[in-house]
Each structure stands twice: as C-alpha cells, then as structure tokens.
Scaffold this active site. Structure first.
Site, PDB file in Angstrom:
ATOM      1  N   ILE A  14      20.608 -25.663  62.293  1.00 43.41           N
ATOM      2  CA  ILE A  14      20.323 -25.864  61.297  1.00 43.41           C
ATOM      3  C   ILE A  14      19.500 -27.725  61.355  1.00 43.41           C
ATOM      4  O   ILE A  14      18.341 -27.848  60.569  1.00 43.41           O
ATOM      5  CB  ILE A  14      21.643 -26.315  60.210  1.00 43.41           C
ATOM      6  CG1 ILE A  14      20.918 -25.976  58.627  1.00 43.41           C
ATOM      7  CG2 ILE A  14      22.195 -27.311  60.566  1.00 43.41           C
ATOM      8  CD1 ILE A  14      20.916 -25.239  58.354  1.00 43.41           C
ATOM      9  N   LYS A  38      25.730 -38.316  71.076  1.00 43.34           N
ATOM     10  CA  LYS A  38      26.730 -36.914  71.474  1.00 43.34           C
ATOM     11  C   LYS A  38      28.063 -36.821  71.064  1.00 43.34           C
ATOM     12  O   LYS A  38      28.239 -36.694  72.461  1.00 43.34           O
ATOM     13  CB  LYS A  38      25.777 -36.014  71.835  1.00 43.34           C
ATOM     14  CG  LYS A  38      25.604 -34.675  72.326  1.00 43.34           C
ATOM     15  CD  LYS A  38      24.971 -34.078  70.976  1.00 43.34           C
ATOM     16  CE  LYS A  38      25.647 -32.076  70.700  1.00 43.34           C
ATOM     17  NZ  LYS A  38      24.460 -31.343  69.201  1.00 43.34           N
ATOM     18  N   THR A  42      27.179 -28.968  75.320  1.00 44.36           N
ATOM     19  CA  THR A  42      27.608 -27.849  75.928  1.00 44.36           C
ATOM     20  C   THR A  42      25.919 -26.953  75.758  1.00 44.36           C
ATOM     21  O   THR A  42      25.248 -27.025  75.563  1.00 44.36           O
ATOM     22  CB  THR A  42      28.121 -26.765  75.153  1.00 44.36           C
ATOM     23  OG1 THR A  42      27.562 -26.177  73.722  1.00 44.36           O
ATOM     24  CG2 THR A  42      29.995 -27.271  74.342  1.00 44.36           C
ATOM     25  N   ASN A 202      26.571 -41.557  44.775  1.00 44.44           N
ATOM     26  CA  ASN A 202      26.071 -42.853  45.705  1.00 44.44           C
ATOM     27  C   ASN A 202      25.544 -42.130  47.146  1.00 44.44           C
ATOM     28  O   ASN A 202      24.635 -43.447  47.748  1.00 44.44           O
ATOM     29  CB  ASN A 202      27.298 -43.591  46.252  1.00 44.44           C
ATOM     30  CG  ASN A 202      27.701 -44.143  44.625  1.00 44.44           C
ATOM     31  OD1 ASN A 202      26.971 -44.555  44.201  1.00 44.44           O
ATOM     32  ND2 ASN A 202      29.023 -44.432  45.107  1.00 44.44           N
TER      33      ASN A 202
END
Length: 213
Positions: A14, A38, A42, A202
C-alpha cells in the site's frame, strides 16, 4: 527519550515503506533527528530493503545501527507473512528483542518510525498479530491508505480495530500513487479526509504524491 511511532498500512503493497521515508524526511525538515526501523523484514538477506529505501529518501547513508541489525532485528529470506517466514527458519520472534531495539534507538534520536510488515492483522506467530504488539507497547500509529477500490472499507476496518485497542492515530497518509480510477480516487480522498476530521480530530490527514516519494 525520543518518540516511537508505528507505521502500518491497510494492506500489503500500500506504500508503507515510501510513507515511512516521506514522514521521516518531513520530520527532519522540521529540525528533528529521525531514524526508521523495520519490525520484521521478509524476502531479503543481509540488510533490509525497506531500510535501504528509507535512507535513500532521507538522503543519508546506512547508519551503524543499520549495520548492526538494530533497525531490523528480524530478517527472513522467504517473501511471506512473518509467522511463516520465522517458522521456515526455525525461529521464534521475540517481541522483547524488537522493543529493546526501539528503546536503544529512542535514546539517540528524537523520533523512531517503526514500520510494520503488511497490514495490522498480520501475524508474527500463531497467536499474536502486529496489532497486538502495537497495543502492548502503547505506540501511536501512522496508517497508510490509498485511492484504489476497496480502500475505504479496509481503512475504516483498520481504524475501528485501533479504536477497539485504544491505539491513538497520529496521521492517516493517503498515498495517491500509482494513479487508478480518477473518480474513485478523488471520492476516496474526500471521504477519508472528512471521516478523519469527524472521528479523529487530533490526527493529521496527509496526501503523499509521487514527487514526494
């Protein structure tokens, strides 16, 4: 101690890695020292490919923490879910090791941006998911979404899960690249912007364009 912020997405591929670099660069331009991390990588060996992309976007070389594996405590060869990748290498993912690495980084930097692997419900063992780790560590979240068909559903479900776990939202980053159906993309952007304004007042709503990647 610096602030640790988790970066996740509504799905795999994404744009989490680019969004992490984008947000790191944004904080650096405001004068903060920033390191990215991270949680688990993989599909690669030696050095996390996502960390390499972060450093390119930050316009900085690999740090000593990168070389020592602190910014990516778990690196697996097979490109699959962390729980399966760990199982294939007879490894048990110890979340204390990840949390300790984040703590060490937070002692040196103003911000640590901890990028997840896949979406929020991705498992790292047979009983726990990324969402469990975020809630356990009480980390605020940056969530990455996009304008492709289905993003509204996946975004709202992710945000509802965060509300249930009482995970605070720092920002929703809308990744506008690659271009898809223009009508759907614009409507999704407008819908999600309004949703954040009403339900997460917020939190920031940020749009990430290709030129910012």
């Amino acid at each position: 101690m610096g602030k640790i912020i988790f970066v996740s997405g509504i799905d795999t591929d994404i744009g989490k890695t680019v969004a992490t670099g984008f947000y790191a660069k944004r904080l650096m331009e405001q004068g903060y020292s920033v390191i990215t991390q991270k949680i688990i990588q993989t599909g690669c060996e030696n050095v996390s490919s996502d960390i390499l992309q972060h450093r390119r976007m930050q316009n900085m070389p690999l740090t000593q923490e990168d070389k020592d594996g602190i910014t990516c405590p778990y690196l697996f060869r097979y490109p699959c879910s962390p729980h399966l990748a760990a199982e294939m290498e007879n490894t048990v993912i110890d979340t204390h090791k990840i949390a300790e690495a984040s703590r060490l980084l937070a002692e040196k930097y103003d911000y640590v941006l901890l990028e997840g692997a896949g979406g929020l419900a991705v498992p790292y063992d047979n009983q726990h998911t990324t969402l469990d780790y975020i809630a356990e560590q009480q980390l605020p979240l940056i969530l990455v979404t996009s304008g492709r068909l289905g993003s509204i559903n996946h975004t709202l479900l992710s945000l509802m899960a965060c509300q249930q776990k009482q995970i605070p939202l720092i920002s929703l980053i809308y990744n506008s690249y690659p271009q898809t159906d223009e009508i759907i993309q614009q409507n999704t952007l407008n819908y999600l912007r309004e949703y954040i304004e009403h339900n997460f007042p917020n939190a920031e709503f940020l749009v990430m364009d290709k030129q910012e990647c």
